[in-house]
Design an enzyme around this catalytic site. Sequence first.
Site, mmCIF file in Angstrom:
data_model
loop_
_atom_site.group_PDB
_atom_site.id
_atom_site.type_symbol
_atom_site.label_atom_id
_atom_site.label_comp_id
_atom_site.label_asym_id
_atom_site.label_seq_id
_atom_site.Cartn_x
_atom_site.Cartn_y
_atom_site.Cartn_z
ATOM 1 N N ASN A 1 4.182 38.985 -13.671
ATOM 2 C CA ASN A 1 4.485 40.374 -13.993
ATOM 3 C C ASN A 1 5.475 40.886 -12.966
ATOM 4 O OD1 ASN A 1 3.037 41.232 -11.697
ATOM 5 N ND2 ASN A 1 1.140 41.312 -12.832
ATOM 6 N N HIS B 1 3.769 59.582 -8.908
ATOM 7 C CA HIS B 1 4.661 59.032 -7.887
ATOM 8 C C HIS B 1 4.770 57.529 -8.074
ATOM 9 C CE1 HIS B 1 3.708 62.368 -4.675
ATOM 10 N NE2 HIS B 1 4.452 62.824 -5.667
ATOM 11 N N GLU C 1 -2.490 49.028 -20.516
ATOM 12 C CA GLU C 1 -1.054 48.843 -20.753
ATOM 13 C C GLU C 1 -0.724 47.454 -21.282
ATOM 14 O OE1 GLU C 1 0.802 49.579 -16.965
ATOM 15 O OE2 GLU C 1 -0.104 47.843 -16.019
#
Lengths: 715, 715
Positions: free
Chosen positions: B194, B414, B508
């Site tokens: 990833n 953030h 996700e």
Amino acid sequence: MKRIFAMLVAALVATSAMNLSAQTVTSPNGEIAVTFTLNEGTPTYSVDYKGAPVILPSRLGFDLNGAEDLLGGFVLGGTETATFDEVWEPVWGEELSIRNNYNELLVRLTQEATERDMNIRIRVFDDGYGLRYEFPRQRELTYFTVAEERTEFALTGDHKALWMPGDYDTQEYDYFDSRLSEMGEIAAAHVSTNSSTTRFSDWGVQTALTMKSDEGIYITLHEATLVDYSCMHLLYNPDTKTFSSWLTPDAIGNKAYLQTPCVTPWRTGVITDDARELLASRLTLNLNEPCAIEDTSWIKPVKYMGVWWELITGASNWSYAEEGNIKLADTDFATLKPHNNHGANNENVKRYIDFASKYGFDQLLVEGWNVGWEDWFGQHKDYVFDFVTPYPDFDLPALQQYAKEHGMRLMMHHETSASVRNYERHMERAYQFMVDNGYNSLKSGYVGNIFPRGEYHYGQLMNNHYLYAIQKAAEYKIMVNAHEAVRPTGLCRTWPNLIGNESARGTEYQSFGGTHPHHVTILPFTRLQGGPMDYTPGIFRMDLTNIPGNSSKVLSTLANQLALYVTLYSPLQMAADTPENYERYIDAFQFIVDVPVEWSESRYLLAEPGDYVVIARKDKNSENWFVGGVTDDNARQLAVAFDFLDEGKEYVAKVYADAKDADYATNPEAYVIYEGKVTSKSQTLISAARGGGFAISVREATPADKRVKKLKKVL
Amino acid sequence: MKRIFAMLVAALVATSAMNLSAQTVTSPNGEIAVTFTLNEGTPTYSVDYKGAPVILPSRLGFDLNGAEDLLGGFVLGGTETATFDEVWEPVWGEELSIRNNYNELLVRLTQEATERDMNIRIRVFDDGYGLRYEFPRQRELTYFTVAEERTEFALTGDHKALWMPGDYDTQEYDYFDSRLSEMGEIAAAHVSTNSSTTRFSDWGVQTALTMKSDEGIYITLHEATLVDYSCMHLLYNPDTKTFSSWLTPDAIGNKAYLQTPCVTPWRTGVITDDARELLASRLTLNLNEPCAIEDTSWIKPVKYMGVWWELITGASNWSYAEEGNIKLADTDFATLKPHNNHGANNENVKRYIDFASKYGFDQLLVEGWNVGWEDWFGQHKDYVFDFVTPYPDFDLPALQQYAKEHGMRLMMHHETSASVRNYERHMERAYQFMVDNGYNSLKSGYVGNIFPRGEYHYGQLMNNHYLYAIQKAAEYKIMVNAHEAVRPTGLCRTWPNLIGNESARGTEYQSFGGTHPHHVTILPFTRLQGGPMDYTPGIFRMDLTNIPGNSSKVLSTLANQLALYVTLYSPLQMAADTPENYERYIDAFQFIVDVPVEWSESRYLLAEPGDYVVIARKDKNSENWFVGGVTDDNARQLAVAFDFLDEGKEYVAKVYADAKDADYATNPEAYVIYEGKVTSKSQTLISAARGGGFAISVREATPADKRVKKLKKVL
């Protein structure tokens, strides 16, 4: 800095000269010529001076990590030439205005197979040249990693060189004076370490590197505008007499990370057959960007004393309690048992303020004011200092008030212990603390190995940090004098709140075993080419062996120490010795009292790198002149012609010179002071002892001087 | 957290037992026994459960860098035992109070030849044990560098294990379910990368690691209180059936830097023969320090929606303009040409607020609100985001005001791009910006390789950063949910503003190719042992192939998605899908609307790691209960006994279950909803499809419910 005069004659003639093999750009006076040649796809340059080669054809390019190199296979996309002539006013400097006058050649290159663009920009001044790589915004090159920059500097002979070993972490070496071919053997035999030392090759040297050819040509190789890149060293190949650029790596061995559009620092050469021109060169500053700070009214040169030399020599300590295993977060320093030899205590600080204010100093540096010094060094640890907590015996607000009442300020000290993550975490709070407590100047330090571990003092990450610290400081109107940071490359033009750097072997080494007397005759030609140095001169007591644990002697005469206030230009000048040592020779101390830190004019009277330097400078705020001269470990007579004085006026010169029997090794504190009248037609011969020198203050004569005789020894 | 009951029976009996070869400490219930043995100078431990060995004699100690190892040559300096029993109240959690009850053994060791002290502290609970190294303040050991920690875990057989590959940078793997002996081959064949992946061995695995012996004993190895140390992985030796600790290195290959006095994290084992006890274990929390935040009134569980899934699936973008080569400092985003598919635009954000506020959500996360996303990833660059500058089409004050008018807040985001120096440079300004603009919670992210380069996500330097970010956030009363940070080790007890972490494969991945259906039946036994996960459940549209560029399908049924709000405990729960997808199944969405994020009590009804989990929890603010059940890729019938309900009361249960023909692969959105009365004596059998599950809300019956029948399928 304000531009007071600018003339740009841009001859932007794009040549579609695909078949052009060479193009030359010459200095405005025609003496220096830089020729770019695309040699079967390989970019090269060469430099001539007065018709003879100085740099033979030398390659340009890069090895990349994870991508094909940028060394060959280029075709010419065109060239542009321009002429620039401007006079600009520095916020502070050796003179009120500086002329920036060059001819420029931009060569547009494309690597045919990869469609990557790499341009070379060359600027040629009367005193040298700068060249850099420029990577425009382009499709085929955005992010890239430099495995090594392959800029070469092919020399014409086995020059004499003033050099120090290349090192990723320190420049605090004594210089060597040898032929280039001798460097490897000398470096191999030379063992020198300090708080952080990482050499990479016996043939590696640092810049600025000053050489002299057998034909008498001086060449100083350095860089300008080191921004977002790693510091360049040079690696010498004695077989080919060629230096190659050798960048400082990061923790994983890469040399630099770039993102287009971007430019590299300038690779500079100052070239002259008169060594005084090296001192007069402003090439490094001229290759930097104009001032980036709008309001510079808060940036002022500073003359200061410090609770410092007593710490350096071991007479007192930075720490408050016994040194040992301390964790800052877990330690209440008020409960520690003091060892009672803490230098930064209220009484001692007041003593310095009393003395320094009496003699008109602006500021007092106090090191060891903040908690953490009991265990600050050598452990490569993270949280060493917090930069805002004073020791129990340092009443910060009261002492700053005391200084203010005496017309002074305290100067802040941030030793980071090279723990840079920690410093950045505390930086803005520490700066705000300074503002809240009346400080406007800061000495920072980076002693030890860098944290984050694996990084070096001169790598890209750290260079970005130093600039970040300066830029943030400017937001708080703080002036910075960073020690152990990368050597300067003229960034003080853009960020004039960078009022000082160490980045070389400073006076402290006189307490750590001594520094070769020729050191101060080399610094102006090398280290000072990039920017001012906080050398901290002014030592008056040369024998340190009376201090327990110190076996050092300062290898300099007292008169030499005085000369340094003129010969080593800095807007930040320290009188580094202690009040009691100055009291011993208070007549000689008068020169330090009198010498200013702001100049309107500088004249380079005599210069030979590694041998001697004599400089005269005019006070910015009066008609007074000051002259300094230093010699190396050879005694010599130095002639001073006063032709820099206004014609027809009469002046009184006060000479601080080595006594007849003075000698850095045997009798360093022997000096004489004498006064006499001089005019612009006067010349005088001054004897400098081994490791000696002289200082002269010159003021206009007044009627009260009518009994003053002509200066003795005037030729 | 407030201690409501504490009983300390400290039997601090210092034994001067130099000749003692073994000492055993048992759990309060006597079922778990940990034995420390000094075996010819080598410290070892072993663990028994109900009289049979679970951990065979295993070595303890360290290899050091630059110093002799701490593996052998030890003599016993004495031992101390103690008993501790306390009940404490977490700020948030699965229940209102937690019992912390253990017996403790402290073994004082000295390495005779070097005079270095290393103590071992062992705590044994009814559900497991923790042991750690302690280095007291001492003369012969102050600073030291760990080359490797040599804690061993010698197992009794070739257990089944739920494991994922060891990696210095990511835990976002699918789990494997195999015998220990099969791990190497599987890992070698498994290729998964990833944004940042650094595996170190095919035999390396991550903790928490849950195993099951052939005798039916469950063992979960993990660590607690990971502070100022690097994250521990485990390296398996199939020949000896032994795991050894394998720490994450730093940029120069060292594993940890310690300064005495100090302690390591706890090395923990949860041991039981009933898998439900793994879920009920609070051992990790109990081994952490009590709450360090005085006033915790500002820390509140959060139920939120987000402009997020549309970004993850590719329906809209984080960026505002075309992606490409951007330098933040040089870019005026207002002048860029928008691509008009920016998710975080005013209109879209208002649409989410309208929907989320209608259904009682607390906050709305908005990702991509701030400039920099045009070129944020994969370049390992320094200055990526400034965390305070919104895109031109995101009117931050107006949107926060709009949210406020709708009873909500925006949640800050953030993304650091793993550029940690840059984040720390901006952190306090960014936190202050949050405070100034009405934000009180923050999702942070660390996608990509770490800057400073050479460091890893799970090294000591980064672990210090994550904690620094949480501690600084506490100063600003900000709750933090850090993604891609190190997996939690119970630090949320001490810093309850750490309300979430990712640190595992979250929802996700259902948009990045899918996640194995057994994943959610493993997480509660592994990843969640250290602290809550921001799993972001609640996907209602499983086929993502209608979105251009997305070829993924969510490998879960809709009922399974609902169950996760109960089975995956978190004080921070997201309804991750988009308003339009919830509108399609608004009756099923009602469960998400009803389910709370604060609980007073939790019951673990059915549990088999990797197969199924059924949990019941009671709302903290009502008498309502909620039940969730999930299965793996096997369809199964799950029995729910309602014996957690108050006796004698009548309740109405509303069941959200897979439809008969539901299947994660072929028919994932098919669900049924039915209601019926239940009492504490009721049981029901619910069919869960492959990749399926169910959710139940239970409320007390009222007279209005008199026509409601008994729940169907009640046994």
